[in-house]
Write an enzyme that holds these catalytic residues in place. Sequence first.
Site, PDB file in Angstrom:
ATOM      1  N   ARG A 194     -13.287  -1.418  13.654  1.00 59.81           N
ATOM      2  CA  ARG A 194     -12.864  -0.308  12.806  1.00 59.81           C
ATOM      3  C   ARG A 194     -13.912   0.004  11.743  1.00 59.81           C
ATOM      4  NH1 ARG A 194      -6.710  -0.705  11.137  1.00 59.81           N
ATOM      5  NH2 ARG A 194      -7.327   1.380  10.516  1.00 59.81           N
ATOM      6  N   ARG A 220       0.773  -1.232   0.000  1.00 60.40           N
ATOM      7  CA  ARG A 220       0.000   0.000   0.000  1.00 60.40           C
ATOM      8  C   ARG A 220       0.814   1.297   0.000  1.00 60.40           C
ATOM      9  NH1 ARG A 220      -5.212  -0.488   3.584  1.00 60.40           N
ATOM     10  NH2 ARG A 220      -5.867   1.085   2.098  1.00 60.40           N
TER      11      ARG A 220
HETATM   12  C1  EPZ Z   1      -9.535   2.583  -0.101  1.00 59.97           C
HETATM   13  O1  EPZ Z   1      -8.165   2.458   0.255  1.00 59.97           O
HETATM   14  C2  EPZ Z   1     -10.313   1.954   1.020  1.00 59.97           C
HETATM   15  N1  EPZ Z   1     -10.007   2.622   2.270  1.00 59.97           N
HETATM   16  C3  EPZ Z   1      -9.987   0.472   1.124  1.00 59.97           C
HETATM   17  O2  EPZ Z   1     -10.868  -0.102   2.081  1.00 59.97           O
HETATM   18  C4  EPZ Z   1     -10.249  -0.203  -0.225  1.00 59.97           C
HETATM   19  O3  EPZ Z   1      -9.832  -1.545  -0.149  1.00 59.97           O
HETATM   20  C5  EPZ Z   1      -9.493   0.516  -1.329  1.00 59.97           C
HETATM   21  O4  EPZ Z   1      -9.825   1.937  -1.331  1.00 59.97           O
HETATM   22  C6  EPZ Z   1      -9.787  -0.026  -2.712  1.00 59.97           C
HETATM   23  O5  EPZ Z   1     -11.153   0.105  -2.984  1.00 59.97           O
HETATM   24  C7  EPZ Z   1     -10.592   3.763   2.580  1.00 59.97           C
HETATM   25  O6  EPZ Z   1     -11.400   4.285   1.844  1.00 59.97           O
HETATM   26  C8  EPZ Z   1     -10.252   4.374   3.880  1.00 59.97           C
HETATM   27  P1  EPZ Z   1      -6.466   2.793  -3.273  1.00 59.97           P
HETATM   28  P2  EPZ Z   1      -7.071   3.276  -0.543  1.00 59.97           P
HETATM   29  O7  EPZ Z   1      -5.574   3.984  -3.162  1.00 59.97           O
HETATM   30  O8  EPZ Z   1      -7.620   4.592  -0.951  1.00 59.97           O
HETATM   31  C9  EPZ Z   1      -2.415   1.178  -5.210  1.00 59.97           C
HETATM   32  C10 EPZ Z   1     -11.479  -1.360   3.952  1.00 59.97           C
HETATM   33  O9  EPZ Z   1     -11.479  -2.600   4.154  1.00 59.97           O
HETATM   34  N2  EPZ Z   1      -1.849   2.493  -4.848  1.00 59.97           N
HETATM   35  O10 EPZ Z   1      -7.667   2.901  -4.141  1.00 59.97           O
HETATM   36  O11 EPZ Z   1      -5.828   3.260   0.250  1.00 59.97           O
HETATM   37  C11 EPZ Z   1      -2.747   0.349  -3.989  1.00 59.97           C
HETATM   38  O12 EPZ Z   1      -1.602  -0.316  -3.483  1.00 59.97           O
HETATM   39  C12 EPZ Z   1     -10.306  -0.671   3.274  1.00 59.97           C
HETATM   40  O13 EPZ Z   1     -12.402  -0.628   4.302  1.00 59.97           O
HETATM   41  C13 EPZ Z   1      -0.591   2.825  -5.289  1.00 59.97           C
HETATM   42  O14 EPZ Z   1       0.084   2.054  -5.983  1.00 59.97           O
HETATM   43  O15 EPZ Z   1      -6.894   2.354  -1.813  1.00 59.97           O
HETATM   44  C14 EPZ Z   1      -3.810  -0.577  -4.524  1.00 59.97           C
HETATM   45  O16 EPZ Z   1      -3.202  -1.625  -5.243  1.00 59.97           O
HETATM   46  C15 EPZ Z   1      -9.121  -1.554   3.118  1.00 59.97           C
HETATM   47  N3  EPZ Z   1      -0.081   4.051  -4.938  1.00 59.97           N
HETATM   48  C16 EPZ Z   1      -4.564   0.306  -5.510  1.00 59.97           C
HETATM   49  O17 EPZ Z   1      -3.655   1.373  -5.825  1.00 59.97           O
HETATM   50  C17 EPZ Z   1      -0.786   4.949  -4.202  1.00 59.97           C
HETATM   51  O18 EPZ Z   1      -0.275   6.044  -3.941  1.00 59.97           O
HETATM   52  C18 EPZ Z   1      -5.856   0.905  -4.988  1.00 59.97           C
HETATM   53  O19 EPZ Z   1      -5.620   1.552  -3.730  1.00 59.97           O
HETATM   54  C19 EPZ Z   1      -2.073   4.594  -3.762  1.00 59.97           C
HETATM   55  C20 EPZ Z   1      -2.596   3.361  -4.103  1.00 59.97           C
END
Ligand code: EPZ
Length: 432
Positions: A400, A121
């Site tokens: 949470r 992440r």
């Molecule tokens: C949000 O996380 C949610 N959290 C997560 O829910 C959810 O799993 C996720 O979106 C995907 O839908 C909240 O809203 C607080 P992303 P977020 O940035 O925003 C990669 C739950 O169970 N990425 O959309 O952190 C990342 O590694 C939680 O409620 C990068 O590479 O997720 C992933 O593979 C867990 N670089 C993909 O993008 C970055 O800078 C999507 O992550 C950011 C993300």
Amino acid sequence: MQRIVINGGKPLSGRVPVSGSKNATLPLMAATLLGRSPSVIRNVPDLRDVQTMADVLRSLGATVDFSEHTMRIDPAGFSNTEAPYDMVRKMRASIYVMGPMLARLREAKVSLPGGCAIGSRPVDLHLKGFQELGADIALEHGYILAKTNGLRGAEFNLSGAAGSSVGATCNVVMAACLASGTTVIRGAACEPDVVELMDFLTKMGARIEGSGTSTITVQGVESLEGIVHSVVSDRIEAGTFMTAAAITRGDLIIENCPSMHMEATISKMQEIGVVFEDVGDGLRVRGNAGDFRRTDIQTATYPGFPTDMQAQLMAFLATVPGTSIIKETIYVDRFLHAAELVRLGASIRVLSGIATIEGVERLSGAPVMASDLRASAALVVAGLAAEGTTIVNRVYHIDRGYESIEKKLRDVGATIARVSDNEPDDATTPPF
Ligand code: EPZ
């Protein structure tokens, strides 16, 4: 330590209400910092992550009052430019304050979120967006140091290797709202939580176009004002109840169900054989209306199948005849729940981001360990169907994201209780 103890094997039936969305609430709370006057957010779920975000906002100087699902945030005292490690390590979403800090205070020192039970992440896309808007970014001693002498609109692509990012899109749009000129973000996330934030910001006075599409255009404005807003219901909590109805071969009416945001989950469950019926004031979910069939699932960004429902569907599919396949594309390592489901009698193999699930006739209760929020939800769902007693340890994960989970499930016929003993919780909470 607190544990959830379930005596499973009973079909659930009755009406179960869905609370406000956690993942919509957290960015809205951060967005209130952009306003010159207080905001009131209604239908806020009373959850650990929400309390953590309230503490983060207080530490930055805002005044936060929260009672009976209504939160009032006064940003008048917002002046502190540091979000310390002790806050951010509890919850990765703390990083949402970075956009408002840069926009209003022109400076931010935010602890880098560390690793997490569901994967590495990174936050590189958040930082890329801030840099595009003219912020200087440095990483030092575990902190992100960001400074600007005024954010300026720019045009850039914000998608990464796994596609669009919910968090980066929200954070960068918040910063762009008060930047000078026009920002065009391509590869933006389209999740309902992002749309909710865009609606909130627009009500505050922001000028945003393209919300819900992959190109978002933000025309910077001088200032934003506080507003009153009610949060949408939680689609992942609703989906979790759907799997609870299905796995127990029960019959639930899910109240306040945000079905319009759940097409991928509902159509996948229909394909398996679960029957849905709109009953006006809720969505009826029947797991007792016929036979179930195996399926294949691949997680994807919205409107695809949500990664946050993957664990709960895996629990359900563990009881569906035939061989089902789940491919996780958002967090390829988000499978820690599989080994715990196996302890409950499931037959699951995981290899290179793909889980192969052979449906079994019955699950049998056992002590299991929750590794993250949705994994703990999946274990509770499986425990509801398992014969005998299931004990879910490390239940702080479930607090949470699920408000009053035992009460809600007890009210629809589950035998479920929370027990406390004097043993300390045996792990620090991994942030996610
Ligand atoms: C949000 O996380 C949610 N959290 C997560 O829910 C959810 O799993 C996720 O979106 C995907 O839908 C909240 O809203 C607080 P992303 P977020 O940035 O925003 C990669 C739950 O169970 N990425 O959309 O952190 C990342 O590694 C939680 O409620 C990068 O590479 O997720 C992933 O593979 C867990 N670089 C993909 O993008 C970055 O800078 C999507 O992550 C950011 C993300």
